[in-house]
Design an enzyme around this catalytic site. Structure first.
Site, PDB file in Angstrom:
ATOM      1  N   LEU A  18      33.824  24.336  12.785  1.00 22.82           N
ATOM      2  CA  LEU A  18      32.509  23.830  12.421  1.00 22.82           C
ATOM      3  C   LEU A  18      32.575  22.391  11.913  1.00 22.82           C
ATOM      4  CD1 LEU A  18      29.539  24.659  12.219  1.00 22.82           C
ATOM      5  CD2 LEU A  18      29.990  25.497   9.917  1.00 22.82           C
ATOM      6  N   HIS A  90      33.277  25.592  19.854  1.00 19.59           N
ATOM      7  CA  HIS A  90      33.659  25.730  18.452  1.00 19.59           C
ATOM      8  C   HIS A  90      33.072  27.004  17.855  1.00 19.59           C
ATOM      9  CE1 HIS A  90      30.015  25.046  15.961  1.00 19.59           C
ATOM     10  NE2 HIS A  90      29.567  24.457  17.061  1.00 19.59           N
ATOM     11  N   CYS A  91      33.727  27.479  16.802  1.00 20.23           N
ATOM     12  CA  CYS A  91      33.179  28.558  15.971  1.00 20.23           C
ATOM     13  C   CYS A  91      33.277  28.059  14.534  1.00 20.23           C
ATOM     14  CB  CYS A  91      33.908  29.879  16.203  1.00 20.23           C
ATOM     15  SG  CYS A  91      35.699  29.817  16.000  1.00 20.23           S
ATOM     16  N   ALA A  92      33.505  28.930  13.578  1.00 14.98           N
ATOM     17  CA  ALA A  92      33.600  28.474  12.195  1.00 14.98           C
ATOM     18  C   ALA A  92      34.934  27.780  11.919  1.00 14.98           C
ATOM     19  CB  ALA A  92      33.401  29.640  11.234  1.00 14.98           C
TER      20      ALA A  92
END
Length: 324
Positions: A18, A90-92
């Site tokens: 993130l 993307h993720c976290a």
């Protein structure tokens, strides 16, 4: 390794977390034009005003269905690359969800296995690790040959049914009638059966070997088989003649032959243990003492088939149901 890592190879494909979105200059320098956000968090849309943006709202938990999003994500990534741009997934943390989506894309593009795809990603981002549930979904996606439409793939439909059974079992409830998958209604009739299972009293065909569930002895969650013990039941997939009983909303009950009404077996959505030691979920079984196993006729002879009882619900049979 950093906040923004390029997948090794010819593709302008990146993976990150993130906080990567805060590095505007790094994104511009990398030529990124498309961003896939794989997380369930409120996002500041102002951050994405300069990008084509796709959001996949999933949590990083084993039972989340990320598989259903693979085809759309693959297309979005491919469109970005075909347009000459760069794509960030993307993720976290840039570890599990984003890695799973990138794996699915690499698998479809190059025809490689989940582990091969993950190994390629780890060359740039070593700590990438899809959770166990996502790895199983990647394995299933690979076994299905990475189709562009997973919803119409029988293996995916069966996987959804098994998830529904497991969730219902955890809640102590029977699956909703509309979620029960009657396997003979989805059979395409391409594989010959080795044998038939007939009611010993009236000789009505109740199943064939195509719908017998293979048992795997001595898994970690079951008791060891007793020496010399043999299975006293045939465990089956749900079949359409069982519909009135299985759709009744009960957790367990008896199965009667639809022709002579003889008690031929039982079922338990929470599962049951066979006399050989195997634990089967769901447990849908015919008692061997009430059934005769009859070798199927050779190819070219008249098909015996499982005759369908009249439907009281007005449902139309699925593919293959007319002969079952």
């Amino acid at each position: 390794m950093g906040l923004l890592d390029k997948i090794p190879g010819e593709l302008n494909l990146f993976i990150g977390g993130l906080f990567t979105l805060r590095r505007k200059q790094a994104l511009q320098d990398s030529g990124i034009t498309h961003v896939v956000s794989v997380l369930r968090l409120p996002l500041d849309q102002e951050q994405f005003k300069d990008f084509a943006h796709k959001v996949v709202e999933v949590d990083d938990v084993d039972d989340e269905n990320l598989l259903e999003h693979f085809p759309a994500c693959n297309k979005f990534i491919q469109d970005g690359l075909d347009g000459g741009g760069g794509v960030l997934v993307h993720c976290a943390m840039g570890k599990s969800r984003s890695a799973t989506v990138v794996c699915a894309y690499l698998m479809q593009r190059y025809g490689i296995t989940p582990m091969d795809a993950l190994s390629q990603i780890r060359e740039a981002r070593p700590f990438c690790e899809p959770n166990e549930g996502f790895m199983k979904q990647l394995d299933l996606y690979h076994s299905m040959a990475t189709p562009e439409n997973v919803e119409e793939t029988p293996a995916y439909q069966r996987w959804l049914y098994e998830r529904e059974v497991e969730m219902s079992r955890a809640c102590g409830q029977a699956p909703a009638p509309e979620n029960i998958r009657f396997e003979d209604e989805h059979d395409q009739g391409t594989s010959p059966a080795d044998y038939e299972l007939r009611c010993r009293k009236c000789r009505r065909t109740l199943a064939t070997s195509l719908y017998v569930v293979a048992l795997h002895k001595n898994t970690k969650d079951q008791q060891p088989s007793r020496p010399g013990s043999e299975c006293s039941h045939y465990f089956l997939d749900p079949l359409s003649w069982m519909r009135p009983e299985l759709e009744a909303g009960k957790m367990d009950g008896r199965l009667e032959c639809p022709k002579c009404k003889t008690n031929v077996g039982k079922y338990a959505w929470q599962g049951m243990q066979c006399s050989c030691g195997d634990w089967v979920v769901p447990g849908i079984s015919l008692a061997k003492g009430k059934i005769d196993e009859v070798k199927s006729r050779p190819a070219g002879s008249a098909a015996l088939g499982i005759r369908m009882p009249p439907s009281s619900t007005g449902r139309k049979g699925g593919p293959g149901q007319q002969n079952l």
